[in-house]
Design a protein around this motif. Structure first.
Motif, PDB file in Angstrom:
ATOM      1  N   THR A  43       0.824  -1.200   0.000  1.00 54.62           N
ATOM      2  CA  THR A  43       0.000   0.000   0.000  1.00 54.62           C
ATOM      3  C   THR A  43       0.862   1.254   0.000  1.00 54.62           C
ATOM      4  O   THR A  43       0.388   2.337   0.284  1.00 54.62           O
ATOM      5  CB  THR A  43      -0.937   0.017   1.223  1.00 54.62           C
ATOM      6  OG1 THR A  43      -0.153  -0.077   2.405  1.00 54.62           O
ATOM      7  CG2 THR A  43      -1.934  -1.106   1.164  1.00 54.62           C
ATOM      8  N   GLU A  44       2.123   1.100  -0.308  1.00 53.64           N
ATOM      9  CA  GLU A  44       3.016   2.253  -0.348  1.00 53.64           C
ATOM     10  C   GLU A  44       2.844   2.994  -1.671  1.00 53.64           C
ATOM     11  O   GLU A  44       2.698   2.396  -2.721  1.00 53.64           O
ATOM     12  CB  GLU A  44       4.460   1.799  -0.181  1.00 53.64           C
ATOM     13  CG  GLU A  44       4.735   1.196   1.180  1.00 53.64           C
ATOM     14  CD  GLU A  44       6.174   0.754   1.326  1.00 53.64           C
ATOM     15  OE1 GLU A  44       7.023   1.155   0.514  1.00 53.64           O
ATOM     16  OE2 GLU A  44       6.438   0.004   2.265  1.00 53.64           O
ATOM     17  N   LEU A  45       2.883   4.302  -1.577  1.00 54.91           N
ATOM     18  CA  LEU A  45       2.726   5.134  -2.755  1.00 54.91           C
ATOM     19  C   LEU A  45       3.671   6.315  -2.627  1.00 54.91           C
ATOM     20  O   LEU A  45       3.627   7.045  -1.647  1.00 54.91           O
ATOM     21  CB  LEU A  45       1.281   5.631  -2.873  1.00 54.91           C
ATOM     22  CG  LEU A  45       0.987   6.626  -3.976  1.00 54.91           C
ATOM     23  CD1 LEU A  45       1.171   5.965  -5.345  1.00 54.91           C
ATOM     24  CD2 LEU A  45      -0.412   7.163  -3.842  1.00 54.91           C
ATOM     25  N   ALA A  46       4.535   6.501  -3.604  1.00 53.70           N
ATOM     26  CA  ALA A  46       5.440   7.642  -3.618  1.00 53.70           C
ATOM     27  C   ALA A  46       4.875   8.686  -4.575  1.00 53.70           C
ATOM     28  O   ALA A  46       4.664   8.405  -5.750  1.00 53.70           O
ATOM     29  CB  ALA A  46       6.835   7.204  -4.053  1.00 53.70           C
ATOM     30  N   LEU A  47       4.622   9.877  -4.072  1.00 51.59           N
ATOM     31  CA  LEU A  47       4.056  10.927  -4.907  1.00 51.59           C
ATOM     32  C   LEU A  47       5.112  11.629  -5.757  1.00 51.59           C
ATOM     33  O   LEU A  47       4.776  12.351  -6.677  1.00 51.59           O
ATOM     34  CB  LEU A  47       3.314  11.953  -4.045  1.00 51.59           C
ATOM     35  CG  LEU A  47       2.081  11.434  -3.330  1.00 51.59           C
ATOM     36  CD1 LEU A  47       1.473  12.514  -2.459  1.00 51.59           C
ATOM     37  CD2 LEU A  47       1.059  10.912  -4.317  1.00 51.59           C
ATOM     38  N   ARG A  48       6.380  11.449  -5.442  1.00 49.41           N
ATOM     39  CA  ARG A  48       7.505  12.017  -6.193  1.00 49.41           C
ATOM     40  C   ARG A  48       7.346  13.521  -6.406  1.00 49.41           C
ATOM     41  O   ARG A  48       7.289  13.997  -7.531  1.00 49.41           O
ATOM     42  CB  ARG A  48       7.686  11.287  -7.512  1.00 49.41           C
ATOM     43  CG  ARG A  48       8.096   9.839  -7.335  1.00 49.41           C
ATOM     44  CD  ARG A  48       8.386   9.183  -8.674  1.00 49.41           C
ATOM     45  NE  ARG A  48       8.838   7.822  -8.496  1.00 49.41           N
ATOM     46  CZ  ARG A  48       8.048   6.762  -8.426  1.00 49.41           C
ATOM     47  NH1 ARG A  48       6.754   6.917  -8.531  1.00 49.41           N
ATOM     48  NH2 ARG A  48       8.540   5.560  -8.248  1.00 49.41           N
ATOM     49  N   GLN A  49       7.267  14.242  -5.317  1.00 51.48           N
ATOM     50  CA  GLN A  49       7.163  15.698  -5.350  1.00 51.48           C
ATOM     51  C   GLN A  49       8.495  16.294  -4.881  1.00 51.48           C
ATOM     52  O   GLN A  49       9.251  15.653  -4.159  1.00 51.48           O
ATOM     53  CB  GLN A  49       6.022  16.171  -4.443  1.00 51.48           C
ATOM     54  CG  GLN A  49       4.664  15.657  -4.865  1.00 51.48           C
ATOM     55  CD  GLN A  49       4.259  16.121  -6.248  1.00 51.48           C
ATOM     56  OE1 GLN A  49       4.268  17.297  -6.532  1.00 51.48           O
ATOM     57  NE2 GLN A  49       3.917  15.179  -7.115  1.00 51.48           N
ATOM     58  N   PRO A  50       8.812  17.530  -5.283  1.00 50.83           N
ATOM     59  CA  PRO A  50      10.089  18.135  -4.905  1.00 50.83           C
ATOM     60  C   PRO A  50      10.185  18.394  -3.403  1.00 50.83           C
ATOM     61  O   PRO A  50       9.173  18.443  -2.700  1.00 50.83           O
ATOM     62  CB  PRO A  50      10.117  19.442  -5.700  1.00 50.83           C
ATOM     63  CG  PRO A  50       8.712  19.731  -6.050  1.00 50.83           C
ATOM     64  CD  PRO A  50       8.014  18.412  -6.130  1.00 50.83           C
TER      65      PRO A  50
END
Length: 95
Positions: A43-50
């Motif tokens: 259930t891990e989610l990386a949004l990849r935001q600065p």
């Protein structure tokens, strides 16, 4: 009199069968509603935001998650599919 006894017996049997069917249907629907993420699924989610970004709010929107992200270059709303854990869209604010 005999016909009345048969009619009452059949109607009683129909009530019992309908009650059992209703209970089974409710249990099946509750089971479907409880199915969210499969057991053992990530259930891990990386949004990849600065760096410097923060989540300002989360809401549901027609089967998707809407995540409001405050970034150094402006706010954005990210649309996510909760089943596949993927980003499906983005709305940029203030541009």
């Amino acid at each position: 009199m005999r016909a009345l006894k048969i009619l009452v017996s059949v109607m009683g049997l129909l009530i019992v069968v309908a009650t059992v069917a209703l209970v089974v249907l409710v249990i099946q629907r509750m089971g479907r509603a409880a199915q969210g993420v499969a057991p053992g699924a990530s259930t891990e989610l990386a949004l990849r935001q600065p760096a410097g970004s923060r989540i300002a709010g989360i809401a549901t929107l027609e089967g998707q998650l809407a995540v409001w992200v405050e970034r150094p270059d402006g706010g954005r709303v990210l649309l996510l599919d909760p089943r596949s854990l993927r980003q499906t869209g983005e709305v940029r604010l203030g541009e």
